[in-house]
Design an enzyme around this catalytic site. Structure first.
Site, PDB file in Angstrom:
ATOM      1  N   HIS A 180       2.243   3.184  -6.817  1.00  0.00           N
ATOM      2  CA  HIS A 180       0.772   3.229  -6.734  1.00  0.00           C
ATOM      3  C   HIS A 180       0.178   3.649  -8.086  1.00  0.00           C
ATOM      4  CE1 HIS A 180       1.437   4.154  -2.215  1.00  0.00           C
ATOM      5  NE2 HIS A 180       1.050   2.907  -2.307  1.00  0.00           N
ATOM      6  N   LYS A 195      -1.650   3.857  11.955  1.00  0.00           N
ATOM      7  CA  LYS A 195      -0.394   4.422  11.466  1.00  0.00           C
ATOM      8  C   LYS A 195      -0.361   5.929  11.701  1.00  0.00           C
ATOM      9  CE  LYS A 195       0.532   1.316   7.603  1.00  0.00           C
ATOM     10  NZ  LYS A 195       0.663   1.271   6.136  1.00  0.00           N
ATOM     11  N   ARG A 236       4.745  -6.490  -4.118  1.00  0.00           N
ATOM     12  CA  ARG A 236       6.117  -6.155  -4.487  1.00  0.00           C
ATOM     13  C   ARG A 236       7.060  -7.331  -4.297  1.00  0.00           C
ATOM     14  NH1 ARG A 236       5.625  -0.959  -0.931  1.00  0.00           N
ATOM     15  NH2 ARG A 236       4.226  -2.495  -0.064  1.00  0.00           N
ATOM     16  N   SER A 259       5.809   3.906   0.233  1.00  0.00           N
ATOM     17  CA  SER A 259       5.604   5.224   0.839  1.00  0.00           C
ATOM     18  C   SER A 259       6.604   5.414   1.975  1.00  0.00           C
ATOM     19  CB  SER A 259       4.181   5.346   1.387  1.00  0.00           C
ATOM     20  OG  SER A 259       3.247   5.227   0.345  1.00  0.00           O
TER      21      SER A 259
HETATM   22  P1  ADP Z   1      -1.269  -0.088   3.120  1.00  0.00           P
HETATM   23  O1  ADP Z   1      -1.091   1.100   3.996  1.00  0.00           O
HETATM   24  O2  ADP Z   1      -2.667  -0.609   3.032  1.00  0.00           O
HETATM   25  O3  ADP Z   1      -0.220  -1.169   3.289  1.00  0.00           O
HETATM   26  P2  ADP Z   1      -0.067   1.307   0.874  1.00  0.00           P
HETATM   27  O4  ADP Z   1      -0.635   2.665   0.727  1.00  0.00           O
HETATM   28  O5  ADP Z   1       1.334   1.205   1.391  1.00  0.00           O
HETATM   29  O6  ADP Z   1      -1.060   0.401   1.653  1.00  0.00           O
HETATM   30  O7  ADP Z   1      -0.187   0.542  -0.512  1.00  0.00           O
HETATM   31  C1  ADP Z   1      -1.438   0.209  -1.070  1.00  0.00           C
HETATM   32  C2  ADP Z   1      -1.286  -1.000  -1.967  1.00  0.00           C
HETATM   33  O8  ADP Z   1      -0.366  -0.708  -3.016  1.00  0.00           O
HETATM   34  C3  ADP Z   1      -0.751  -2.244  -1.268  1.00  0.00           C
HETATM   35  O9  ADP Z   1      -1.389  -3.379  -1.830  1.00  0.00           O
HETATM   36  C4  ADP Z   1       0.710  -2.253  -1.627  1.00  0.00           C
HETATM   37  O10 ADP Z   1       1.248  -3.556  -1.617  1.00  0.00           O
HETATM   38  C5  ADP Z   1       0.662  -1.681  -3.034  1.00  0.00           C
HETATM   39  N1  ADP Z   1       1.919  -1.040  -3.416  1.00  0.00           N
HETATM   40  C6  ADP Z   1       2.600  -0.094  -2.746  1.00  0.00           C
HETATM   41  N2  ADP Z   1       3.736   0.252  -3.382  1.00  0.00           N
HETATM   42  C7  ADP Z   1       3.784  -0.516  -4.508  1.00  0.00           C
HETATM   43  C8  ADP Z   1       4.714  -0.675  -5.593  1.00  0.00           C
HETATM   44  N3  ADP Z   1       5.862   0.027  -5.623  1.00  0.00           N
HETATM   45  N4  ADP Z   1       4.414  -1.559  -6.576  1.00  0.00           N
HETATM   46  C9  ADP Z   1       3.281  -2.291  -6.500  1.00  0.00           C
HETATM   47  N5  ADP Z   1       2.372  -2.208  -5.524  1.00  0.00           N
HETATM   48  C10 ADP Z   1       2.605  -1.341  -4.526  1.00  0.00           C
END
Ligand code: ADP
Length: 163
Positions: free
Chosen positions: A17, A41, A90, A128
């Protein structure tokens, strides 16, 4: 002035992030990291904790602001007068969900555009969810998350440590 919103659950905010936030902050004049109050969630951290950890991790970026929001992203975008949604990709497995989300948001608010930033290869495996899994079984998570997030996670005793 270009203003983008990077929305997500950020439960917790990871180095993946952070990478997207830092790169986004170089492209847009202003970037809001928007922490979603997610009703579906089951979160490990409260929205306030997630907001604080994300703020701490991005304090070195003067054009980044962290906020939380409830309800529809497009309503938040309109309130903040932003038309750009920033998301990270990703793997192919992210694509279908992200594609649906982008289409839905476009349907709800045709003035918005979703911009995707491809992950840096070294974060392509990082989510996460995987951080929480590793933590749950007592594995080392220090290299996956910013120091403030690591500190807060350590304050929560992983189940294995209590056996
Ligand atoms: P959500 O709960 O909306 O899926 P996340 O908090 O898991 O969102 O992630 C927010 C955004 O960051 C999403 O677009 C996700 O694809 C992106 N993201 C999460 N981890 C990574 C990473 N390691 N590299 C690039 N983008 C990421």
């Amino acid at each position: 002035m270009s203003k983008a919103v990077y929305p997500g659950s950020f439960d917790p905010f990871t180095n993946g992030h952070l990478d997207i936030t830092e790169r986004g902050a170089r492209i847009f004049d202003e970037l809001i990291v928007a922490v979603l109050v997610n009703s579906e969630k089951q979160a490990m951290f409260s929205v306030e904790e997630r907001r604080m950890m994300s703020s701490e991790a991005t304090v070195h970026l003067p054009n980044v602001k962290v906020m939380s929001f409830d309800g529809l992203l497009v309503d938040f975008m309109r309130r903040e007068r932003s038309r750009v949604i920033l998301r990270g990709l990703r793997a192919l497995s992210d694509f279908e969900y992200e594609f649906q989300l982008a289409q839905m948001n476009r349907q709800l608010a045709p003035e918005t555009e979703t911009f995707f930033m491809v992950t840096d290869a070294k974060f392509s495996y990082l989510s996460s969810r995987s951080v929480k899994e590793v933590f749950k079984f007592g594995g080392a998570i220090q290299e996956f998350v910013p120091p403030g997030v690591f500190r807060r996670m350590r304050e929560r005793i992983p189940p294995r440590a209590m056996e």
